[in-house]
Design an enzyme around this catalytic site. Structure first.
Site, short mmCIF file in Angstrom:
data_model
loop_
_atom_site.label_atom_id
_atom_site.label_comp_id
_atom_site.label_asym_id
_atom_site.label_seq_id
_atom_site.Cartn_x
_atom_site.Cartn_y
_atom_site.Cartn_z
N SER A 233 0.75 -1.11 -0.07
CA SER A 233 0.12 -0.20 0.24
C SER A 233 0.59 1.32 -0.30
CB SER A 233 -0.72 -0.21 0.93
OG SER A 233 -0.20 -0.18 2.86
N HIS A 261 -5.31 -4.93 -0.20
CA HIS A 261 -5.17 -3.72 -1.60
C HIS A 261 -5.38 -4.73 -2.73
CE1 HIS A 261 -4.39 -0.17 1.59
NE2 HIS A 261 -3.68 -1.43 2.13
N LYS A 292 -12.27 -2.49 3.28
CA LYS A 292 -12.13 -1.24 1.74
C LYS A 292 -12.66 -1.17 0.27
CE LYS A 292 -6.94 -1.49 3.74
NZ LYS A 292 -6.37 -0.91 5.02
N1 PLP Z 1 -3.47 -6.12 5.32
C1 PLP Z 1 -3.38 -5.11 4.98
C2 PLP Z 1 -2.50 -4.79 3.73
C3 PLP Z 1 -3.78 -4.14 5.19
O1 PLP Z 1 -3.10 -2.95 4.69
C4 PLP Z 1 -4.69 -3.48 6.29
C5 PLP Z 1 -5.51 -3.03 6.82
O2 PLP Z 1 -4.73 -1.14 6.33
C6 PLP Z 1 -5.34 -4.99 6.97
C7 PLP Z 1 -4.27 -6.14 6.66
C8 PLP Z 1 -5.73 -5.11 8.13
O3 PLP Z 1 -7.00 -4.90 7.57
P1 PLP Z 1 -8.20 -4.92 8.56
O4 PLP Z 1 -8.24 -2.93 8.66
O5 PLP Z 1 -9.53 -5.72 7.72
O6 PLP Z 1 -8.14 -5.03 9.97
#
Ligand code: PLP
Length: 446
Positions: A233, A261, A292
């Site tokens: 990200s 993402h 998301k």
């Molecule tokens: N993994 C990645 C690559 C993320 O960008 C995020 C959130 O920012 C998460 C896991 C965590 O996701 P969640 O918001 O569902 O806890």
């Protein structure tokens, strides 16, 4: 009254006011915490939260507004913004380019309606974990739908993808096994791996030579699991999954990807990085989020082989010891998946807008990291430049985020722009025009 940024701490505690605990230990703790908070401010890494007074979407209305206003306490708290500290003024209505609302489903009328219907029919929540009294038909339906969407055998829901990542490695891997993790993986993968007792290898970011060397070293272990974000990200770059899967095959390893993402929009049908790179049958485990592209409410999941999912239901601690997803949240995600399985038009619209932004910005003279991904980091190098440009963009009614060290490497400061299917072409063009003006003003462009 003691006042710190965005938090009001009152001595005394009259009716309805917080009480400060008394005693030497509490006073010592308060001093320690205040020192630590001061260090964060001093390091310029304080994160503040802007208060939105509307739904998530391309056009936002901020609470308050005007010079330096931030929050709703009416006391003119100073706006500290991004990873650096600034007071600033901003218009109340802004064009939003920094949410993970890639497909614009967070405020889609059918998604909202589905949430309301689920709320009406199944109630506010379960007051229970799944295995005691917390599994409803909609949870099972959503799990089945997720598995079908990803073309996997089964799926399990969590309260978040953070939880899914925290819960998988410990349940799956023992001291006999090994996990090989990209050094830039998301914090939740790092934390999940910390919790497990497997042998840990960290390979250089997307470096296949390094991964191969680590895989060779890891041959002595019973099982090898390569773990990577599908799309990263900070840079909008996509893991070389084809090569990772080839190496995994060569060294008899499993592949795990975090698709937060990617799910819903990468690949011809939005299935994710594995579809984009033609390795859907080579990736064993997928973790992703419902928070998301898939409606943006909350929730996460693991999808993969049925015995793995069955094991997670028995052993995965964030699943076993945390409340079931609320019905309204399940309703949102379920409808989002229906919309995506009906047609790939929304994902294609986002891809076209991403292409428009990337090509216009490149033509204007900016360098945009990554390719194809709706995360479009505008590379600026200098931390101060990224900060003042992001601030100036907000002054022009466009909300974008500047990132600098320690969030990204030194000398690689950038402004991260995120494109959504619900941005109009005019929104995109307005953003590019504002970047061009602001870039010229601050010397990022000739
Ligand atoms: N993994 C990645 C690559 C993320 O960008 C995020 C959130 O920012 C998460 C896991 C965590 O996701 P969640 O918001 O569902 O806890």
């Amino acid at each position: 009254m003691w006042r710190s940024v965005g938090v009001r701490v009152l001595r005394g505690g009259g009716a309805g006011q917080p009480r400060a605990a008394s005693g030497a230990a509490a006073a010592q703790l308060r001093r320690r915490l205040e020192n630590e908070l001061e260090e964060i401010r001093g390091a310029g890494t304080w994160k503040n939260e802007r208060v939105i007074a509307s739904r998530q979407g391309p056009h936002l209305r901020l609470a308050g507004g005007g010079a330096g206003a931030y929050g709703e306490d009416g006391e003119g708290s100073r706006g500290l913004f991004m990873v650096r500290c600034f007071s600033f003024s901003f218009p109340v209505g802004i064009l939003n380019f920094c949410a993970n609302n890639y497909l614009g489903l967070s405020s889609h009328p059918e998604v909202i309606r589905a949430a309301v219907e689920a709320l009406e029919k199944f109630g506010a929540g379960l007051s229970s974990v799944r295995f005691i009294c917390g599994t409803q038909s909609i949870h099972k339906d959503l799990e089945e739908k997720i598995a079908r969407f990803h073309q996997r055998e089964d799926a399990i829901l969590y309260a978040s993808c953070f939880d899914a990542n925290a819960g998988i490695f410990e349940a799956l891997l023992t001291p006999e096994d090994a996990v090989l993790s990209d050094e830039l993986n998301h914090a939740s993968i790092i934390d999940g791996i910390r919790l497990c007792k497997a042998n840990k290898y960290r390979y250089k970011h997307m470096d296949m030579q390094d991964l191969e060397a680590k895989l060779q070293d890891a041959q002595k272990h019973r099982l090898r699991l390569v773990a990577t974000d599908g799309a990263f990200s900070m840079d909008g770059d996509i893991a070389p999954l084809k090569e990772i899967c080839q190496l995994a095959q060569k060294y008899d390893a499993l592949v795990f990807i975090d698709e937060c993402h990617a799910t819903g929009f990468l690949g011809p049908n939005g299935r994710g990085t594995d579809e984009l790179l033609g390795v859907m049958d080579k990736v064993t485990i997928i973790n992703s989020t419902l928070g998301k592209a898939l409606g943006g409410a909350a929730g996460g999941y693991t999808t993969g082989p049925k015995p793995l999912i069955d094991l997670l239901r028995q052993r995965s601690r964030p699943y076993l010891f945390s409340n079931s997803l609320p019905p309204a949240v399940v309703g949102c995600a379920s409808k989002a998946l229906d919309l995506l399985m009906e047609s790939n038009a929304i994902a294609q619209s986002m891809a076209a807008k991403t292409q428009r932004f990337r090509s216009k910005m490149t033509a204007a003279g900016f360098t945009i990291s990554g390719k194809e991904h709706p995360i479009c980091p505008v590379m600026l190098g200098d931390a101060r430049l990224a900060a003042v440009m992001a601030e100036d963009m907000l002054n022009r009614g466009i909300y974008v985020i500047g990132f600098s060290y320690p969030v990204v490497p030194k000398g690689k400061a950038r402004i991260r722009v995120q494109i959504s299917a619900v941005h109009s072409d005019e929104d995109i063009d307005r953003c590019v025009e504002a970047f061009t003006e602001v870039g010229r003003k601050h010397g990022a462009l000739p």
